[in-house]
Write a protein that holds these residues in place. Structure first.
Motif, PDB file in Angstrom:
ATOM      1  N   VAL A 155     -51.518  -5.506  50.797  1.00 53.60           N
ATOM      2  CA  VAL A 155     -52.750  -4.721  50.747  1.00 53.60           C
ATOM      3  C   VAL A 155     -53.007  -4.335  49.287  1.00 53.60           C
ATOM      4  O   VAL A 155     -52.102  -4.398  48.444  1.00 53.60           O
ATOM      5  CB  VAL A 155     -52.658  -3.460  51.645  1.00 53.60           C
ATOM      6  N   PRO A 156     -54.236  -3.936  48.956  1.00 54.80           N
ATOM      7  CA  PRO A 156     -54.561  -3.612  47.561  1.00 54.80           C
ATOM      8  C   PRO A 156     -53.703  -2.488  46.985  1.00 54.80           C
ATOM      9  O   PRO A 156     -53.198  -1.622  47.707  1.00 54.80           O
ATOM     10  CB  PRO A 156     -56.037  -3.209  47.631  1.00 54.80           C
ATOM     11  N   GLU A 157     -53.577  -2.498  45.678  1.00 55.43           N
ATOM     12  CA  GLU A 157     -52.733  -1.555  44.963  1.00 55.43           C
ATOM     13  C   GLU A 157     -53.143  -0.105  45.205  1.00 55.43           C
ATOM     14  O   GLU A 157     -52.312   0.801  45.217  1.00 55.43           O
ATOM     15  CB  GLU A 157     -52.767  -1.863  43.462  1.00 55.43           C
ATOM     16  N   ASP A 158     -54.449   0.133  45.419  1.00 55.35           N
ATOM     17  CA  ASP A 158     -54.927   1.510  45.587  1.00 55.35           C
ATOM     18  C   ASP A 158     -54.854   1.998  47.037  1.00 55.35           C
ATOM     19  O   ASP A 158     -55.408   3.041  47.369  1.00 55.35           O
ATOM     20  CB  ASP A 158     -56.363   1.651  45.070  1.00 55.35           C
ATOM     21  N   THR A 159     -54.144   1.261  47.906  1.00 59.49           N
ATOM     22  CA  THR A 159     -54.028   1.640  49.314  1.00 59.49           C
ATOM     23  C   THR A 159     -53.032   2.784  49.486  1.00 59.49           C
ATOM     24  O   THR A 159     -51.867   2.662  49.079  1.00 59.49           O
ATOM     25  CB  THR A 159     -53.570   0.441  50.155  1.00 59.49           C
ATOM     26  N   PRO A 160     -53.427   3.912  50.092  1.00 59.21           N
ATOM     27  CA  PRO A 160     -52.484   5.022  50.342  1.00 59.21           C
ATOM     28  C   PRO A 160     -51.603   4.718  51.553  1.00 59.21           C
ATOM     29  O   PRO A 160     -52.020   4.864  52.696  1.00 59.21           O
ATOM     30  CB  PRO A 160     -53.410   6.213  50.588  1.00 59.21           C
ATOM     31  N   LEU A 161     -50.379   4.303  51.297  1.00 56.81           N
ATOM     32  CA  LEU A 161     -49.496   3.836  52.359  1.00 56.81           C
ATOM     33  C   LEU A 161     -49.081   4.935  53.318  1.00 56.81           C
ATOM     34  O   LEU A 161     -48.747   4.665  54.476  1.00 56.81           O
ATOM     35  CB  LEU A 161     -48.257   3.171  51.757  1.00 56.81           C
ATOM     36  N   ASP A 162     -49.080   6.199  52.850  1.00 53.24           N
ATOM     37  CA  ASP A 162     -48.665   7.299  53.717  1.00 53.24           C
ATOM     38  C   ASP A 162     -49.681   7.563  54.816  1.00 53.24           C
ATOM     39  O   ASP A 162     -49.394   8.281  55.775  1.00 53.24           O
ATOM     40  CB  ASP A 162     -48.440   8.568  52.898  1.00 53.24           C
ATOM     41  N   ILE A 163     -50.859   6.966  54.705  1.00 54.02           N
ATOM     42  CA  ILE A 163     -51.899   7.095  55.729  1.00 54.02           C
ATOM     43  C   ILE A 163     -52.096   5.768  56.458  1.00 54.02           C
ATOM     44  O   ILE A 163     -52.107   5.701  57.684  1.00 54.02           O
ATOM     45  CB  ILE A 163     -53.229   7.561  55.094  1.00 54.02           C
ATOM     46  N   THR A 164     -52.192   4.694  55.695  1.00 54.93           N
ATOM     47  CA  THR A 164     -52.519   3.390  56.289  1.00 54.93           C
ATOM     48  C   THR A 164     -51.333   2.740  56.994  1.00 54.93           C
ATOM     49  O   THR A 164     -51.499   1.688  57.615  1.00 54.93           O
ATOM     50  CB  THR A 164     -53.070   2.436  55.229  1.00 54.93           C
ATOM     51  N   CYS A 165     -50.150   3.355  56.926  1.00 55.04           N
ATOM     52  CA  CYS A 165     -49.039   2.828  57.720  1.00 55.04           C
ATOM     53  C   CYS A 165     -49.422   2.742  59.195  1.00 55.04           C
ATOM     54  O   CYS A 165     -48.935   1.874  59.931  1.00 55.04           O
ATOM     55  CB  CYS A 165     -47.787   3.670  57.536  1.00 55.04           C
ATOM     56  N   LEU A 166     -50.316   3.632  59.646  1.00 52.06           N
ATOM     57  CA  LEU A 166     -50.747   3.623  61.047  1.00 52.06           C
ATOM     58  C   LEU A 166     -51.408   2.308  61.435  1.00 52.06           C
ATOM     59  O   LEU A 166     -51.440   1.932  62.614  1.00 52.06           O
ATOM     60  CB  LEU A 166     -51.740   4.760  61.314  1.00 52.06           C
ATOM     61  N   ILE A 167     -51.951   1.592  60.446  1.00 52.31           N
ATOM     62  CA  ILE A 167     -52.631   0.329  60.731  1.00 52.31           C
ATOM     63  C   ILE A 167     -51.641  -0.725  61.206  1.00 52.31           C
ATOM     64  O   ILE A 167     -51.997  -1.652  61.927  1.00 52.31           O
ATOM     65  CB  ILE A 167     -53.410  -0.140  59.477  1.00 52.31           C
ATOM     66  N   GLY A 168     -50.369  -0.567  60.849  1.00 47.09           N
ATOM     67  CA  GLY A 168     -49.376  -1.567  61.208  1.00 47.09           C
ATOM     68  C   GLY A 168     -49.261  -1.826  62.697  1.00 47.09           C
ATOM     69  O   GLY A 168     -49.011  -2.956  63.119  1.00 47.09           O
ATOM     70  N   CYS A 169     -49.440  -0.797  63.513  1.00 50.75           N
ATOM     71  CA  CYS A 169     -49.350  -0.996  64.963  1.00 50.75           C
ATOM     72  C   CYS A 169     -50.502  -0.341  65.709  1.00 50.75           C
ATOM     73  O   CYS A 169     -51.397  -1.006  66.198  1.00 50.75           O
ATOM     74  CB  CYS A 169     -48.021  -0.488  65.510  1.00 50.75           C
ATOM     75  N   GLY A 170     -50.489   0.997  65.795  1.00 49.64           N
ATOM     76  CA  GLY A 170     -51.429   1.696  66.677  1.00 49.64           C
ATOM     77  C   GLY A 170     -52.883   1.422  66.384  1.00 49.64           C
ATOM     78  O   GLY A 170     -53.682   1.182  67.296  1.00 49.64           O
ATOM     79  N   VAL A 171     -53.260   1.423  65.110  1.00 48.54           N
ATOM     80  CA  VAL A 171     -54.667   1.235  64.756  1.00 48.54           C
ATOM     81  C   VAL A 171     -55.101  -0.203  65.006  1.00 48.54           C
ATOM     82  O   VAL A 171     -56.175  -0.457  65.562  1.00 48.54           O
ATOM     83  CB  VAL A 171     -54.909   1.645  63.288  1.00 48.54           C
ATOM     84  N   THR A 172     -54.261  -1.159  64.614  1.00 47.58           N
ATOM     85  CA  THR A 172     -54.601  -2.563  64.856  1.00 47.58           C
ATOM     86  C   THR A 172     -54.638  -2.857  66.350  1.00 47.58           C
ATOM     87  O   THR A 172     -55.526  -3.562  66.841  1.00 47.58           O
ATOM     88  CB  THR A 172     -53.600  -3.477  64.139  1.00 47.58           C
ATOM     89  N   THR A 173     -53.696  -2.297  67.098  1.00 44.00           N
ATOM     90  CA  THR A 173     -53.674  -2.496  68.549  1.00 44.00           C
ATOM     91  C   THR A 173     -54.930  -1.933  69.203  1.00 44.00           C
ATOM     92  O   THR A 173     -55.547  -2.595  70.051  1.00 44.00           O
ATOM     93  CB  THR A 173     -52.430  -1.829  69.157  1.00 44.00           C
ATOM     94  N   GLY A 174     -55.334  -0.725  68.804  1.00 44.90           N
ATOM     95  CA  GLY A 174     -56.470  -0.067  69.437  1.00 44.90           C
ATOM     96  C   GLY A 174     -57.810  -0.530  68.914  1.00 44.90           C
ATOM     97  O   GLY A 174     -58.681  -0.971  69.688  1.00 44.90           O
ATOM     98  N   THR A 175     -58.000  -0.455  67.608  1.00 47.52           N
ATOM     99  CA  THR A 175     -59.276  -0.879  67.032  1.00 47.52           C
ATOM    100  C   THR A 175     -59.508  -2.354  67.310  1.00 47.52           C
ATOM    101  O   THR A 175     -60.630  -2.788  67.619  1.00 47.52           O
ATOM    102  CB  THR A 175     -59.294  -0.603  65.512  1.00 47.52           C
ATOM    103  N   GLY A 176     -58.427  -3.144  67.231  1.00 48.69           N
ATOM    104  CA  GLY A 176     -58.544  -4.570  67.541  1.00 48.69           C
ATOM    105  C   GLY A 176     -58.910  -4.829  68.988  1.00 48.69           C
ATOM    106  O   GLY A 176     -59.624  -5.789  69.290  1.00 48.69           O
ATOM    107  N   ALA A 177     -58.427  -3.989  69.905  1.00 47.99           N
ATOM    108  CA  ALA A 177     -58.782  -4.169  71.320  1.00 47.99           C
ATOM    109  C   ALA A 177     -60.285  -4.064  71.525  1.00 47.99           C
ATOM    110  O   ALA A 177     -60.875  -4.795  72.330  1.00 47.99           O
ATOM    111  CB  ALA A 177     -58.053  -3.136  72.182  1.00 47.99           C
ATOM    112  N   ALA A 178     -60.919  -3.148  70.790  1.00 50.23           N
ATOM    113  CA  ALA A 178     -62.374  -2.971  70.905  1.00 50.23           C
ATOM    114  C   ALA A 178     -63.145  -4.062  70.165  1.00 50.23           C
ATOM    115  O   ALA A 178     -64.096  -4.635  70.692  1.00 50.23           O
ATOM    116  CB  ALA A 178     -62.774  -1.597  70.373  1.00 50.23           C
TER     117      ALA A 178
END
Length: 368
Positions: A155-178
């Motif tokens: 991911v880009p250098e300016d990505t805040p990992l302490d927040i976007t870590c959620l994208i690794g599973c829950g967010v991709t699973t849910g947002t992707g489902a929609a």
């Protein structure tokens, strides 16, 4: 190298914070220094025997960090790259990957059930030489992770990992489902049963897609309020009223185009069948105990009701994870609001107890 990790040694047991030996990455693997890790419901399911995994194990798969070293054969990652861990290794050579269905990669089964690396071996050991497994081949409840290179999404250098870590599973699973599985269209009506991290991500995906009626169903007031703040247009307490009947009422008696289940209970999976309109679709995102079955009335088939499973948001991680990062940066995908608390590794048992009581959306473990 020696690392500190939370080790689970059996079902319904407390975590033990242990010093482990972590072997260096082998061919097509990477070593990642963990910045942060979300605590996902799948971790809870393993801890309480709903999902079967070998023990002892380092749980955690919703992790993000910085590449420390790469093994032989890794050409698209280098030390210093920021990465988010994906559930699938996206091997690129199996039939599913060749068909563009990386969320069904053949290597994913080994990571999810065997909890080893793709070669069938582990990288964690205790001081006495005992093998320790890693959930999804990741093990983000540790200071460092070794994972398949295909699981580490740059991911880009300016990505805040302490927040976007959620994208690794829950967010991709849910947002992707929609956005991917259902492919919700502007103006369509949707309902979501369960407003934890995955359910809230489904709600956001529906909002981003342009759904005009988004009905959140959850017994916890704080979760219903959070759902409304993230895009739901209506919220139902299923303990106080008939959720299916209320969904029909809110949609003029017709029902929704898509009803999503994000709890992992066969009873609520069956309930989605009662919420959809003719030609509507139930999208099952939650994971129930694998020995259970969902029973649905056959009459709905005459109205062309459909039931659809959704695995990891039907995602292509190298495309979807950076996409969701950009949606976060643009303000369309709200992640800060989903983080209930940030904790140290030593507080992990308390966070699991709170999850068991249905409290909060996501706890994030922070590493120094």
């Amino acid at each position: 190298m020696k690392i500190k990790a939370a080790v689970l040694r059996g079902v319904d047991q407390p975590f033990e914070i242990e010093e482990l030996e972590l072997a260096p990455p082998k061919e097509n693997e990477v070593l990642v220094k963990t910045t942060a890790s979300g605590i996902c419901h799948s971790d809870y399911s393993v801890a309480h025997g709903i999902l079967n995994c070998p023990f002892p194990i380092v749980l955690g798969h919703e992790g993000a960090g910085v590449v420390e070293a790469v093994g032989p054969g890794v050409t698209d990652l280098k030390p210093g790259d920021k990465v988010i861990a994906a559930l699938t290794p996206s091997c690129g050579s199996c039939t599913m990957c060749k068909e563009g269905k990386e969320f069904m990669c053949a290597g994913m089964g080994k990571l999810l059930t065997d909890c080893t690396q793709l070669d069938g071996t582990t990288r964690h050991k205790t001081a006495s030489g005992e093998d320790v497994y890693a959930l999804c081949g990741v093990g983000s409840f540790g200071e460092y992770m070794v994972m398949p290179a295909g699981s580490a999404i740059k991911v880009p250098e300016d990505t805040p990992l302490d927040i976007t870590c959620l994208i690794g599973c829950g967010v991709t699973t849910g947002t992707g489902a929609a956005l991917n599985t259902a492919n919700v269209q502007p103006g369509e009506a949707t309902a979501v049963i369960g407003c934890g991290g995955v359910g809230l991500s489904i709600i956001q995906g529906c909002r981003i897609a342009g759904s005009t009626i988004i009905i959140a169903v959850d017994p916890m007031e704080e979760k219903r309020d959070l759902a409304l703040s993230l895009g739901a247009t209506h919220a139902i307490n299923p303990f106080e009223e008939d959720a299916a009947a209320k969904v029909k009422e809110l949609t003029g008696g017709l029902g929704v185009h898509y009803a999503f289940e994000a709890l992992g209970r066969v009873e609520t999976m069956a309930q989605t069948w009662e919420m959809i309109r003719p030609t509507g679709t139930c999208v099952i995102v939650g994971v129930a105990s694998l020995d259970q079955s969902v029973k649905i009335p056959s009459a709905g088939l005459l109205a062309e009701y459909e039931i659809q499973g959704s695995c990891y948001g039907s995602s292509t991680p190298k495309k979807d994870i950076p996409r969701f990062v950009e949606l976060y940066k643009s303000g369309e995908l709200k992640l800060d609001e989903m983080i209930t608390q940030r904790i140290g590794l030593e507080e992990i048992d308390r966070a699991f107890e709170e999850m068991g009581r249905g409290e909060g959306a996501r706890s994030v473990i922070m590493y120094g």
